[in-house]
Design a protein around this motif. Structure first.
Motif, PDB file in Angstrom:
ATOM      1  N   SER A  55       1.148  -0.651   4.838  1.00 47.09           N
ATOM      2  CA  SER A  55       0.776  -1.726   5.755  1.00 47.09           C
ATOM      3  C   SER A  55       1.713  -2.915   5.539  1.00 47.09           C
ATOM      4  N   ALA A  56       1.818  -3.755   6.580  1.00 37.22           N
ATOM      5  CA  ALA A  56       2.745  -4.881   6.559  1.00 37.22           C
ATOM      6  C   ALA A  56       2.060  -6.163   6.125  1.00 37.22           C
ATOM      7  N   ARG A  57       2.850  -7.075   5.525  1.00 36.18           N
ATOM      8  CA  ARG A  57       2.398  -8.435   5.232  1.00 36.18           C
ATOM      9  C   ARG A  57       3.463  -9.390   5.765  1.00 36.18           C
ATOM     10  N   GLY A  58       3.105 -10.158   6.769  1.00 47.65           N
ATOM     11  CA  GLY A  58       4.052 -11.094   7.359  1.00 47.65           C
ATOM     12  C   GLY A  58       4.750 -10.507   8.574  1.00 47.65           C
ATOM     13  N   ALA A  59       5.724 -11.250   9.091  1.00 49.19           N
ATOM     14  CA  ALA A  59       6.474 -10.826  10.265  1.00 49.19           C
ATOM     15  C   ALA A  59       7.164  -9.493   9.996  1.00 49.19           C
ATOM     16  N   VAL A  60       7.168  -8.609  10.990  1.00 45.78           N
ATOM     17  CA  VAL A  60       7.720  -7.269  10.815  1.00 45.78           C
ATOM     18  C   VAL A  60       9.114  -7.189  11.439  1.00 45.78           C
ATOM     19  N   ILE A  61      10.069  -6.772  10.623  1.00 48.54           N
ATOM     20  CA  ILE A  61      11.417  -6.461  11.104  1.00 48.54           C
ATOM     21  C   ILE A  61      11.521  -4.941  11.142  1.00 48.54           C
ATOM     22  N   LYS A  62      11.438  -4.398  12.323  1.00 44.65           N
ATOM     23  CA  LYS A  62      11.501  -2.942  12.464  1.00 44.65           C
ATOM     24  C   LYS A  62      12.947  -2.498  12.551  1.00 44.65           C
ATOM     25  N   ILE A  63      13.327  -1.593  11.675  1.00 43.12           N
ATOM     26  CA  ILE A  63      14.687  -1.064  11.636  1.00 43.12           C
ATOM     27  C   ILE A  63      14.702   0.273  12.363  1.00 43.12           C
ATOM     28  N   SER A 439       8.090  -8.206   6.488  1.00 45.54           N
ATOM     29  CA  SER A 439       8.017  -6.796   6.126  1.00 45.54           C
ATOM     30  C   SER A 439       9.107  -6.042   6.858  1.00 45.54           C
ATOM     31  N   ALA A 440       9.919  -5.286   6.125  1.00 51.43           N
ATOM     32  CA  ALA A 440      10.923  -4.416   6.734  1.00 51.43           C
ATOM     33  C   ALA A 440      10.283  -3.052   6.968  1.00 51.43           C
ATOM     34  N   GLN A 441      10.246  -2.640   8.228  1.00 53.02           N
ATOM     35  CA  GLN A 441       9.615  -1.368   8.573  1.00 53.02           C
ATOM     36  C   GLN A 441      10.672  -0.320   8.875  1.00 53.02           C
ATOM     37  N   ILE A 442      10.580   0.812   8.174  1.00 52.85           N
ATOM     38  CA  ILE A 442      11.405   1.978   8.467  1.00 52.85           C
ATOM     39  C   ILE A 442      10.454   3.149   8.663  1.00 52.85           C
ATOM     40  N   ALA A 443      10.447   3.689   9.884  1.00 52.38           N
ATOM     41  CA  ALA A 443       9.474   4.718  10.263  1.00 52.38           C
ATOM     42  C   ALA A 443       8.070   4.171   9.991  1.00 52.38           C
ATOM     43  N   SER A 444       7.268   4.849   9.182  1.00 52.54           N
ATOM     44  CA  SER A 444       5.898   4.396   8.933  1.00 52.54           C
ATOM     45  C   SER A 444       5.757   3.647   7.614  1.00 52.54           C
ATOM     46  N   TYR A 446       6.535   0.336   5.015  1.00 48.33           N
ATOM     47  CA  TYR A 446       6.746  -1.107   5.056  1.00 48.33           C
ATOM     48  C   TYR A 446       7.194  -1.591   3.679  1.00 48.33           C
ATOM     49  N   TYR A 447       8.223  -2.418   3.673  1.00 47.83           N
ATOM     50  CA  TYR A 447       8.721  -3.016   2.439  1.00 47.83           C
ATOM     51  C   TYR A 447       8.460  -4.518   2.544  1.00 47.83           C
ATOM     52  N   ASN A 448       7.465  -4.992   1.813  1.00 48.51           N
ATOM     53  CA  ASN A 448       6.989  -6.361   1.950  1.00 48.51           C
ATOM     54  C   ASN A 448       7.678  -7.289   0.960  1.00 48.51           C
ATOM     55  N   ALA A 449       8.091  -8.458   1.461  1.00 46.23           N
ATOM     56  CA  ALA A 449       8.817  -9.401   0.617  1.00 46.23           C
ATOM     57  C   ALA A 449       8.491 -10.826   1.039  1.00 46.23           C
ATOM     58  N   GLU A 450       8.765 -11.769   0.125  1.00 43.17           N
ATOM     59  CA  GLU A 450       8.696 -13.191   0.428  1.00 43.17           C
ATOM     60  C   GLU A 450      10.059 -13.804   0.143  1.00 43.17           C
TER      61      GLU A 450
END
Length: 462
Positions: A55-63, A439-444, A446-450
């Motif tokens: 799951s994502a935390r924050g704005a999602v950047i979908k790659i 959050s960087a999204q690749i397929a399903s 999510y890589y969450n960062a601040e």
């Protein structure tokens, strides 16, 4: 540009990934990441790996690896006379360490550089390689620029070298001087021969020049260092009636780039590109940062999507002493902005200057280099240029392809690339004065960062 399909002119602008693209790597491993903060707390500093989550935390950047744009050749800075002088002040082991730090894959990995064809404002004297008709010699740079360019190429065999004249030789010009004036029409063939002789002789000296521009900043006539105005009509004439036909008889010629000047006058390169006779000898357009907006690169690309885009000069300086402001501006406009606007390569101006912003003869008296080498103590200083460009060149390999990533996220700018080995590099900039979660999204996954205020991160997904 958003992550939807962008078609530009008649769909030319976008290449869709079909069978054979390097998309088979499964992105599930923890992602390495490196950050630089505006307050210098972290400088290209490796952080704890980021694990994949559901799951994502924050704005999602979908790659999106299926959306593919231009192929990247590299980033770097110019090897000017000043650069060579400063590097040659170091003892041999120190010079070798610095060049490895800048060009090796274990260092910044610079794989793009620019040489001056004759003197510029960052020379200790104003010179050309031809003092009179029928003569040509590279003796001025045989112990300075040439060995450094050769060593950089040895360290990084993927290095692409471009070259640019600041002026034609004095005897070809209306002023009979390297300063001011323009090219005499009766000397157009002489200047074409001069440029091609330069590439030939550099090749014989072990330095392959892969790209040329015909004039640095052709809409500007400097009062105190080499320069030469050439109108769009003159550049088109020179290309289609002089340089181009001479190139056509040769087996191995460099790519020719138009303009090599600021973002603020797109009508100038457009005028040359709209001339069919001139355009057939051109590969692309080169840009500088000193006026206008990086979005102009998109305008020219959309008008002529068959033309490649390169960003070839910018310099920071004492006019902005704030590391944070300079770093954010460079990341925003050059590293992320220029590549999102189709740049295949990105260059700063001087690779190395001294504590007095030189040596220089005329021109900018307070410009920064990527590094500064103190002429007395030999101490190396790395400023914002080093770290902004490092976020790109260290992690995005020559041959990487820019891929789709969600844009228009408030406070955050980003660009993504897929490397030839299938790994993905995502660069994200926080332009705001507050911490931003994303959050960087690749397929399903999510890589969450601040990301801290006025900071940038490069995340590498393996």
């Amino acid at each position: 540009m958003n992550n939807k399909f962008f078609f530009g002119i008649a769909g030319y602008a976008l290449l869709l990934c079909v069978n054979g693209c390097a998309t088979s790597v499964q992105i599930n491993q923890p992602a390495d990441n490196y950050i630089t903060t505006g307050n210098k707390q972290f400088l290209l500093a490796k952080q704890a790996p980021i694990s994949a989550e559901t799951s994502a935390r924050g704005a999602v950047i979908k790659i999106d690896k299926r959306v593919r744009y231009q192929k990247f050749i590299g980033a770097g800075a110019a090897i000017t006379d000043a650069t060579a002088i400063n590097l040659n002040r170091l003892d041999a082991p120190s010079k070798e360490r610095v060049l490895n730090e800048l060009f090796s894959r274990g260092g910044l990995g610079f794989s793009f550089t620019r040489l001056t064809i004759g003197g510029s404002d960052f020379s200790d004297r104003h010179y050309s390689f031809s003092d009179k008709k029928g003569e040509f010699s590279l003796s001025t740079i045989k112990d300075t620029i040439i060995p450094i360019a050769k060593e950089a190429k040895r360290i990084n065999p993927a290095l692409t070298i471009m070259a640019t004249p600041w002026s034609a030789p004095s005897w070809m010009k209306t002023t009979d001087s390297m300063i001011g004036g323009t090219l005499r029409r009766e000397n157009y063939d002489d200047f074409a021969d001069y440029l091609l002789r330069y590439t030939d002789e550099m090749g014989k000296a072990g330095v392959k020049v892969s790209m040329l521009t015909i004039q640095n900043e052709p809409d500007f006539s400097p009062p105190d260092y080499p320069g030469m105005k050439l109108s769009p009509q003159d550049r088109a004439d020179f290309l289609k009636n002089h340089l181009g036909p001479k190139m056509g008889t040769r087996k191995d010629t460099p790519k020719i780039l138009e303009w090599d000047h600021n973002w603020d006058k797109p009508e100038q390169p457009l005028a040359v590109l709209n001339d069919d006779g001139a355009r057939k000898y051109l590969t692309g357009v080169a840009w500088h940062c000193y006026a206008g907006n990086v979005a102009t690169q998109n305008e020219i690309h959309n008008a002529h999507p068959e033309m490649e885009t390169y960003f070839t000069e910018c310099s920071g300086g004492e006019w902005n002493k704030s590391f944070s402001d300079s770093f954010v501006w460079q990341m925003d406009n050059l590293i992320i902005g220029s590549t999102n606007a189709w740049a295949k390569g990105v260059l700063m101006w001087n690779l190395a200057l001294d504590e007095n912003y030189g040596p220089h003869l005329g021109g900018c008296g307070n410009c920064f280099g990527v590094i500064s080498i103190n002429s007395k103590t030999k101490e190396i200083t790395r400023d914002s240029e080093y770290y902004s460009f490092g976020h790109l060149s260290k992690f995005v390999m020559p041959g990487a392809v820019r891929i789709g990533s969600t844009q228009d996220i408030a406070g955050l700018k980003n660009v993504a690339f897929q490397n030839p080995d299938g790994s993905i590099a995502l660069l994200v900039l926080n332009k705001t004065d507050s911490k931003q979660a994303f959050s960087a999204q690749i397929a399903s996954k999510y890589y969450n960062a601040e990301l801290l205020p006025f900071s940038a991160i490069t995340i590498i997904f393996k």
